[in-house]
Scaffold this motif. Structure first.
Motif, PDB file in Angstrom:
ATOM      1  N   MET A  29       3.293  -3.319  -7.316  1.00  0.00           N
ATOM      2  CA  MET A  29       3.448  -2.312  -8.383  1.00  0.00           C
ATOM      3  C   MET A  29       2.327  -2.436  -9.419  1.00  0.00           C
ATOM      4  SD  MET A  29       7.514  -3.047  -8.905  1.00  0.00           S
ATOM      5  CE  MET A  29       8.583  -3.145  -7.455  1.00  0.00           C
ATOM      6  N   LYS A  30       1.984  -3.689  -9.764  1.00  0.00           N
ATOM      7  CA  LYS A  30       0.945  -3.921 -10.773  1.00  0.00           C
ATOM      8  C   LYS A  30      -0.391  -3.356 -10.320  1.00  0.00           C
ATOM      9  CE  LYS A  30       3.527  -8.017 -12.018  1.00  0.00           C
ATOM     10  NZ  LYS A  30       3.754  -9.445 -11.748  1.00  0.00           N
ATOM     11  N   PHE A  31      -0.724  -3.596  -9.061  1.00  0.00           N
ATOM     12  CA  PHE A  31      -2.019  -3.124  -8.559  1.00  0.00           C
ATOM     13  C   PHE A  31      -2.092  -1.598  -8.524  1.00  0.00           C
ATOM     14  CE2 PHE A  31      -2.416  -7.493  -6.902  1.00  0.00           C
ATOM     15  CZ  PHE A  31      -3.746  -7.751  -7.213  1.00  0.00           C
ATOM     16  N   VAL A  32      -1.040  -0.959  -8.053  1.00  0.00           N
ATOM     17  CA  VAL A  32      -1.097   0.508  -7.974  1.00  0.00           C
ATOM     18  C   VAL A  32      -1.135   1.118  -9.379  1.00  0.00           C
ATOM     19  CG1 VAL A  32       0.031   2.606  -7.117  1.00  0.00           C
ATOM     20  CG2 VAL A  32       0.095   0.517  -5.747  1.00  0.00           C
ATOM     21  N   LEU A  33      -0.383   0.530 -10.288  1.00  0.00           N
ATOM     22  CA  LEU A  33      -0.367   1.036 -11.667  1.00  0.00           C
ATOM     23  C   LEU A  33      -1.756   0.953 -12.300  1.00  0.00           C
ATOM     24  CD1 LEU A  33       1.498   2.159 -13.899  1.00  0.00           C
ATOM     25  CD2 LEU A  33       1.897  -0.197 -14.643  1.00  0.00           C
ATOM     26  N   ASN A  34      -2.591   0.062 -11.783  1.00  0.00           N
ATOM     27  CA  ASN A  34      -3.946  -0.073 -12.304  1.00  0.00           C
ATOM     28  C   ASN A  34      -4.982   0.664 -11.457  1.00  0.00           C
ATOM     29  OD1 ASN A  34      -4.232  -2.020 -14.792  1.00  0.00           O
ATOM     30  ND2 ASN A  34      -2.522  -2.785 -13.549  1.00  0.00           N
ATOM     31  N   GLY A  35      -4.505   1.581 -10.640  1.00  0.00           N
ATOM     32  CA  GLY A  35      -5.432   2.440  -9.907  1.00  0.00           C
ATOM     33  C   GLY A  35      -5.995   1.848  -8.637  1.00  0.00           C
ATOM     34  N   GLY A  36      -5.373   0.796  -8.116  1.00  0.00           N
ATOM     35  CA  GLY A  36      -5.820   0.216  -6.854  1.00  0.00           C
ATOM     36  C   GLY A  36      -5.023   0.795  -5.690  1.00  0.00           C
ATOM     37  N   MET A  37      -5.621   0.747  -4.490  1.00  0.00           N
ATOM     38  CA  MET A  37      -4.895   1.140  -3.287  1.00  0.00           C
ATOM     39  C   MET A  37      -4.226  -0.097  -2.687  1.00  0.00           C
ATOM     40  SD  MET A  37      -5.518   4.358  -2.619  1.00  0.00           S
ATOM     41  CE  MET A  37      -5.556   4.785  -4.310  1.00  0.00           C
ATOM     42  N   ILE A  38      -3.323   0.153  -1.767  1.00  0.00           N
ATOM     43  CA  ILE A  38      -2.594  -0.946  -1.133  1.00  0.00           C
ATOM     44  C   ILE A  38      -2.774  -0.913   0.373  1.00  0.00           C
ATOM     45  CG2 ILE A  38      -0.252  -1.533  -0.429  1.00  0.00           C
ATOM     46  CD1 ILE A  38       0.716  -1.392  -3.121  1.00  0.00           C
ATOM     47  N   GLN A  85     -15.924   8.456  -2.186  1.00  0.00           N
ATOM     48  CA  GLN A  85     -15.461   7.984  -3.487  1.00  0.00           C
ATOM     49  C   GLN A  85     -14.648   9.030  -4.247  1.00  0.00           C
ATOM     50  OE1 GLN A  85     -15.336   5.146  -5.641  1.00  0.00           O
ATOM     51  NE2 GLN A  85     -15.358   4.356  -3.533  1.00  0.00           N
ATOM     52  N   ASP A  86     -15.040  10.295  -4.071  1.00  0.00           N
ATOM     53  CA  ASP A  86     -14.328  11.332  -4.801  1.00  0.00           C
ATOM     54  C   ASP A  86     -12.858  11.411  -4.348  1.00  0.00           C
ATOM     55  OD1 ASP A  86     -14.563  13.566  -6.744  1.00  0.00           O
ATOM     56  OD2 ASP A  86     -13.819  14.680  -4.987  1.00  0.00           O
ATOM     57  N   ALA A  87     -12.670  11.407  -3.039  1.00  0.00           N
ATOM     58  CA  ALA A  87     -11.306  11.448  -2.506  1.00  0.00           C
ATOM     59  C   ALA A  87     -10.541  10.177  -2.890  1.00  0.00           C
ATOM     60  CB  ALA A  87     -11.349  11.601  -0.987  1.00  0.00           C
ATOM     61  N   TRP A  88     -11.262   9.067  -2.914  1.00  0.00           N
ATOM     62  CA  TRP A  88     -10.637   7.787  -3.268  1.00  0.00           C
ATOM     63  C   TRP A  88     -10.083   7.841  -4.704  1.00  0.00           C
ATOM     64  CZ3 TRP A  88     -10.155   3.316  -0.237  1.00  0.00           C
ATOM     65  CH2 TRP A  88      -9.732   2.160  -0.916  1.00  0.00           C
ATOM     66  N   VAL A  89     -10.903   8.357  -5.606  1.00  0.00           N
ATOM     67  CA  VAL A  89     -10.469   8.443  -7.003  1.00  0.00           C
ATOM     68  C   VAL A  89      -9.278   9.401  -7.136  1.00  0.00           C
ATOM     69  CG1 VAL A  89     -11.177   9.067  -9.361  1.00  0.00           C
ATOM     70  CG2 VAL A  89     -12.741   7.800  -7.893  1.00  0.00           C
ATOM     71  N   THR A  90      -9.289  10.457  -6.361  1.00  0.00           N
ATOM     72  CA  THR A  90      -8.138  11.376  -6.369  1.00  0.00           C
ATOM     73  C   THR A  90      -6.860  10.640  -5.974  1.00  0.00           C
ATOM     74  OG1 THR A  90      -9.567  13.222  -5.784  1.00  0.00           O
ATOM     75  CG2 THR A  90      -7.211  13.522  -5.408  1.00  0.00           C
ATOM     76  N   LYS A  91      -6.968   9.855  -4.900  1.00  0.00           N
ATOM     77  CA  LYS A  91      -5.809   9.053  -4.466  1.00  0.00           C
ATOM     78  C   LYS A  91      -5.359   8.120  -5.592  1.00  0.00           C
ATOM     79  CE  LYS A  91      -7.152   8.366   0.428  1.00  0.00           C
ATOM     80  NZ  LYS A  91      -6.128   9.089   1.191  1.00  0.00           N
ATOM     81  N   SER A  92      -6.332   7.500  -6.216  1.00  0.00           N
ATOM     82  CA  SER A  92      -6.040   6.519  -7.251  1.00  0.00           C
ATOM     83  C   SER A  92      -5.273   7.164  -8.412  1.00  0.00           C
ATOM     84  CB  SER A  92      -7.360   5.894  -7.727  1.00  0.00           C
ATOM     85  OG  SER A  92      -7.170   5.168  -8.911  1.00  0.00           O
ATOM     86  N   ILE A  93      -5.783   8.285  -8.890  1.00  0.00           N
ATOM     87  CA  ILE A  93      -5.131   8.958 -10.029  1.00  0.00           C
ATOM     88  C   ILE A  93      -3.739   9.459  -9.630  1.00  0.00           C
ATOM     89  CG2 ILE A  93      -5.262  10.929 -11.612  1.00  0.00           C
ATOM     90  CD1 ILE A  93      -8.348  10.681 -11.400  1.00  0.00           C
ATOM     91  N   THR A  94      -3.666  10.083  -8.455  1.00  0.00           N
ATOM     92  CA  THR A  94      -2.375  10.613  -7.995  1.00  0.00           C
ATOM     93  C   THR A  94      -1.333   9.494  -7.921  1.00  0.00           C
ATOM     94  OG1 THR A  94      -3.636  12.131  -6.620  1.00  0.00           O
ATOM     95  CG2 THR A  94      -1.272  12.030  -6.229  1.00  0.00           C
ATOM     96  N   SER A  95      -1.750   8.346  -7.403  1.00  0.00           N
ATOM     97  CA  SER A  95      -0.813   7.230  -7.258  1.00  0.00           C
ATOM     98  C   SER A  95      -0.308   6.770  -8.625  1.00  0.00           C
ATOM     99  CB  SER A  95      -1.483   6.060  -6.547  1.00  0.00           C
ATOM    100  OG  SER A  95      -1.947   6.466  -5.280  1.00  0.00           O
ATOM    101  N   VAL A  96      -1.236   6.582  -9.553  1.00  0.00           N
ATOM    102  CA  VAL A  96      -0.822   6.133 -10.890  1.00  0.00           C
ATOM    103  C   VAL A  96       0.156   7.144 -11.500  1.00  0.00           C
ATOM    104  CG1 VAL A  96      -1.620   5.637 -13.243  1.00  0.00           C
ATOM    105  CG2 VAL A  96      -2.926   4.801 -11.281  1.00  0.00           C
ATOM    106  N   ALA A  97      -0.156   8.401 -11.320  1.00  0.00           N
ATOM    107  CA  ALA A  97       0.691   9.451 -11.909  1.00  0.00           C
ATOM    108  C   ALA A  97       2.124   9.399 -11.376  1.00  0.00           C
ATOM    109  CB  ALA A  97       0.086  10.819 -11.618  1.00  0.00           C
ATOM    110  N   ARG A  98       2.284   8.818 -10.179  1.00  0.00           N
ATOM    111  CA  ARG A  98       3.615   8.809  -9.542  1.00  0.00           C
ATOM    112  C   ARG A  98       4.309   7.446  -9.606  1.00  0.00           C
ATOM    113  NH1 ARG A  98       1.832  12.371  -4.184  1.00  0.00           N
ATOM    114  NH2 ARG A  98       1.200  14.233  -5.354  1.00  0.00           N
ATOM    115  N   MET A  99       3.808   6.559 -10.441  1.00  0.00           N
ATOM    116  CA  MET A  99       4.361   5.197 -10.492  1.00  0.00           C
ATOM    117  C   MET A  99       5.474   5.008 -11.535  1.00  0.00           C
ATOM    118  SD  MET A  99       3.412   3.101  -8.180  1.00  0.00           S
ATOM    119  CE  MET A  99       3.646   1.465  -8.851  1.00  0.00           C
ATOM    120  N   GLY A 100       5.853   6.087 -12.189  1.00  0.00           N
ATOM    121  CA  GLY A 100       6.832   5.990 -13.275  1.00  0.00           C
ATOM    122  C   GLY A 100       8.102   5.219 -12.948  1.00  0.00           C
TER     123      GLY A 100
END
Ligand code: GPU
Length: 841
Positions: free
Chosen positions: A681-690, A793-808
């Motif tokens: 959870m910590k890693f995804v909340l910080n914009g990392g992939m798993i 990288q562009d798609a990667w950043v999209t994934k990163s932001i989308t994931s953080v947005a859904r970590m609530g």
């Protein structure tokens, strides 16, 4: 109470009671006062440690004011309280957290700059409070943070270990343990010499009938050890609530320390008695997911349970309520089975000391306790031998037998034809010697039992506690998926990301309501925002690269893909799968032409984590990682394409640097073995992939963030049993790519091949219990997919932001609210008035 104090005295107190600083000048004045008086230092010999101490003392004063008020408010409100019993609280550092929670970090930063210091350097002076092993202890710390932030009247109870989890050094590739003496200067604790409990051990039980014909049970002639309370303030974020964590320290009771002996020249044996008592709270057991049945550990458990229960009962008795109201005032949560003796102790207090009838007492007990299970691994399920308990806690053993008898009678009544069932659910295992199964006792003595992620909560119902579902029905068992505090794991660890998020969604409210992160989704195509997002990740990687440079002495390229696995070293967590994958990659690089190499994505594989000192296989894994690093990192064919880093002494404060710096983190346990995991959870909340298996909370993370935003691989939990069976009885062959890795090791590529023999034979010859071979292909293929994905990288950043947005969902606030509603039946205290008073002054 207040009206009993004369008016003029109240006036004087009010006039002089401290208000706490709010401005930069006030902060400086407080800090300098502490440095010059409390610490007796001056401008000329104030080093960073002294500046830290002065700053900490200034903030401590502020916390104490709110802490006292909170405790008064909670006593006055007279609502139900929650007590969280945990043998581990992995708190990490307190200063940064305190500054952020009271909203004065910038004030301190400017003030410290005036005095000639950089705030980061000052924060880094603090010693971690490392009273825990890993996930279980850190979860308790996140829970305390959420309970304070949400204004619940909740206390933690634990042990004040003189030595926390050992410090790890790596020498010649081997782990070496250094004791962690952390109490030299600890401004965050308050000894309460007036709050103590005498705890008894050994002795014998005397049963007799008194003059009125009443059965009396007395436990006598034991050895007495005194528990002294040390209180630690736990501030909430953006609220006046400061809760209490009470840690018990052991010392010889003053009656016990034998002055007669002392005076008659038996100095040594008098001192030995004293030391024996102090040994109880001396050291944290360094095992994670393992129980070893040592007597001192049982002593720790009883010492802490007894002290906590007597403290709780004492507080309840002050309210003058009837015993039948006990569970309207008190909820106690058991963090795993370590505090199970609390159940027995409360029954003993009610029956033997307070004179309640057995059934009346038992009703109170079972409506008070809740039990959280954190593992299905058989080696971690606590069992204590009957002779051991008989000797140390004779009365408790009788009570356990009585609990068991009554329970088994009720089961027999409901399932009269099922003799086997009785044996299976008995608290006593009929082995040689007999053993007390603590989890069964915890289930029987609690009104709710929960697992820590959906899969895990299902598994306990269908495997280890299946028979209890039959006995009690399914409703006694529930799930509360773990969470983490976004204050420490986003705002504190990654201030720039937190600030960027706040700038987009309009405020820092998301730190209190993490679901607000979903307001980020509309910005996933915002070019400028994505650029900043990527820049912050890069800056965090640069910071980790600097940490690697200073601690390891070599440089890594921050543009490379950072692949991180940090957690306790354990075979079920499968760091060996990761390092075998690294070797596989190394061999592939070696066999490539220079042109082929150019197409590769450079990678830095980072490992970190401690092995239990007696866990030989885990230590072998650490050794292999370090030896692979030594070879790979200086191989000129490889250069920047692959670096292997083992970071020493992984702990909470290091996690705060490591977690924000990952591109990919590894959560690759054999399916069905990791109860939840929380670093995922910590890693995804910080914009990392798993990269992960379908295990623990990975499954729910996938559901929330979407399958396209996570790299899953490997066998499913439901197939594990068959696969293991097949290893022993089928025509089982080790994966050929993995065999090549083993050959590479056996050739001596990484030094003495004999050193790693057991690691290999465990897979090749002894059944590969953790299915490393079965998952190896899928793992390597998924790593290749990650390389491909990272190129875009562009798609990667999209994934990163989308994931953080859904970590609530994964905030520990949600988690604590669920416990409060479904298990504890408590409500938050209203602090609106207090906030208003504060805003006015
Ligand atoms: N956990 Br049991 C520990 O850290 N130590 C233990 O002794 C036991 C469990 C962990 C689980 O392994 C992890 O999956 C979970 O996220 C964590 O407890 C908190 O529930």
């Amino acid at each position: 109470v207040e009206s009993s104090i004369p008016e003029h005295m109240r006036e004087a107190w009010k006039k002089f009671s401290p208000k706490g600083f709010t401005t930069k000048d006030e902060f400086e004045s407080e800090a300098v006062k502490h440095i010059e008086t409390t610490l007796a230092r001056s401008l000329f010999n104030c080093d960073e440690l002294a500046a830290y101490s002065g700053t900490a003392l200034a903030f401590r004063d502020r916390l104490i004011i709110d802490w006292n008020k909170t405790q008064q408010r909670q006593s006055f409100a007279d609502q139900k309280r929650l007590y969280y019993l945990s043998l581990e609280f992995l708190m990490g550092r307190a200063l940064d957290n305190a500054m952020l929670n009271v909203g004065l970090k910038n004030v301190a930063k400017d003030g410290l700059a005036d005095l000639g210091f950089r705030i980061e350097d000052i924060i880094a002076q603090e010693h971690d409070a490392a009273l825990g092993n890993g996930g279980l202890g850190r979860l308790a710390a996140c829970f305390l943070d959420s309970m304070a932030t949400l204004n619940y009247a909740a206390w933690g109870y634990g042990l004040r270990y003189r030595y926390g989890i050992f410090k790890q050094e790596i020498q010649d590739g081997y782990q070496v343990e250094i004791p962690d003496y952390w109490l030299d200067f600890n401004p965050w604790e308050f000894p309460r010499h007036d709050v103590s409990v005498d705890v008894q051990f050994y002795g014998w039980v005397n049963k007799y009938t008194n003059d009125e014909g009443k059965q009396i049970v007395s436990w006598q002639d034991g050895e007495i050890v005194t528990a002294t309370a040390y209180d630690v303030p736990v501030p909430g974020y953006g609220t006046p609530t400061v809760n209490n964590l009470r840690l018990w320290s052991s010392k010889a009771s003053s009656g016990e320390f034998d002055f007669a002996k002392f005076n008659s020249g038996e100095y040594e044996s008098a001192v030995a008695d004293e030391q024996r008592a102090e040994t109880i709270s001396a050291v944290l057991y360094p095992n994670d997911n393992l129980e070893r049945g040592k007597e001192l550990r049982l002593k720790q458990q009883y010492f802490w349970c007894a002290a906590s229960l007597h403290d709780i009962v004492r507080r309840f008795k002050k309210s003058k309520r009837k015993w039948s109201e006990f569970s309207d005032q008190v909820a106690i949560q058991l963090n795993d089975t370590h505090p199970t003796l609390a159940i027995v102790e409360l029954q003993r207090i009610l029956v033997d000391m307070e004179g309640l009838g057995w059934d009346e007492a038992w009703t109170i007990v079972t409506s008070t306790f809740g039990y959280t299970n954190h593992t299905v691994l058989p080696e971690a399920l606590e069992k204590w031998s009957v002779p051991l308990i008989q000797n140390l806690l004779p009365r408790h053993l009788q009570i356990i037998y009585e609990i068991n008898l009554q329970f088994l009678q009720s089961v027999e009544k409901r399932f009269p034809k099922d003799r086997d069932l009785l044996g299976r659910v008995s608290i006593i295992e009929e082995s040689q010697p007999k053993m007390v199964r603590m989890a069964y006792l915890a289930i029987i003595g609690s009104h709710k039992v929960n697992g820590v992620a959906e899969l895990h909560s299902d598994l306990i119902k269908t495997t280890i506690f299946k028979d209890f579902v039959k006995v009690y029905g399914p409703d006694k068992f529930t799930n509360v998926t773990n969470g983490i505090t976004p204050r420490r794991w986003l705002h504190q660890a990654n201030p720039r990301l937190s600030e960027l998020i706040a700038s987009k969604i309009g405020s820092y409210e998301f730190l209190k309501d993490l679901t607000l992160l979903n307001k980020l989704e509309p910005f996933v195509d915002d070019k400028e925002f994505k650029k900043e997002w990527a820049e912050i990740k890069y800056a965090n990687k640069v910071r980790l690269a600097q940490h690697i440079q200073t601690t390891k002495g070599y440089s890594v390229n921050p543009k490379a893909l950072f692949d991180i696995q940090v957690k306790r070293i354990h075979e079920y967590k499968r760091q060996q799968l990761n390092i075998f994958g690294v070797i596989h990659r190394y061999m592939a690089i070696k066999s490539m032409s220079p042109e082929e190499r150019k197409k590769l994505v450079p990678r830095v594989s980072v490992f970190g984590g401690k092995a239990a000192p007696g866990y030989w296989m885990a230590k072998t894994i650490i050794h292999l990682i370090n030896k692979v690093g030594e070879v790979v990192n200086k191989d000129p064919d490889v250069g920047d394409l692959l670096k292997v880093v083992f970071l020493e002494d992984y702990n909470v404060s290091k996690a705060e640097i490591i977690v924000p710096a990952s591109d990919i983190s590894e959560h690759i346990s054999t399916a069905g073995t990791e109860a939840s995991g929380t670093s995922n959870m910590k890693f995804v909340l910080n914009g990392g992939m798993i990269i992960g298996t379908l295990d623990g909370a990975n499954i729910e993370i996938t559901r929330e963030i979407g399958e396209q935003n996570i790299f899953l691989f490997g066998n499913l939990s439901e197939d594990v049993e068959d696969l293991r069976h097949h290893h022993f009885y089928g025509d089982y062959k080790v994966n050929p790519e993995l065999v090549k890795v083993f050959d590479c090791i056996k050739k001596g590529t990484f030094g003495d091949e004999g050193a790693f023999g057991a690691l290999i034979s465990g897979i090749v010859e002894h059944g590969d219990y953790y299915l490393v071979s079965d998952d190896f292909n899928s793992y390597c293929q998924t790593q290749d997919l990650i390389d491909e994905a990272y190129k875009d990288q562009d798609a990667w950043v999209t994934k990163s932001i989308t994931s953080v947005a859904r970590m609530g969902f994964f905030t520990s606030d949600r988690c604590i609210n669920e416990y409060a509603d479904t298990i504890w039946n408590i409500e938050p205290l209203d602090v609106a008035e207090e906030k208003e008073v504060r805003a006015r002054t």
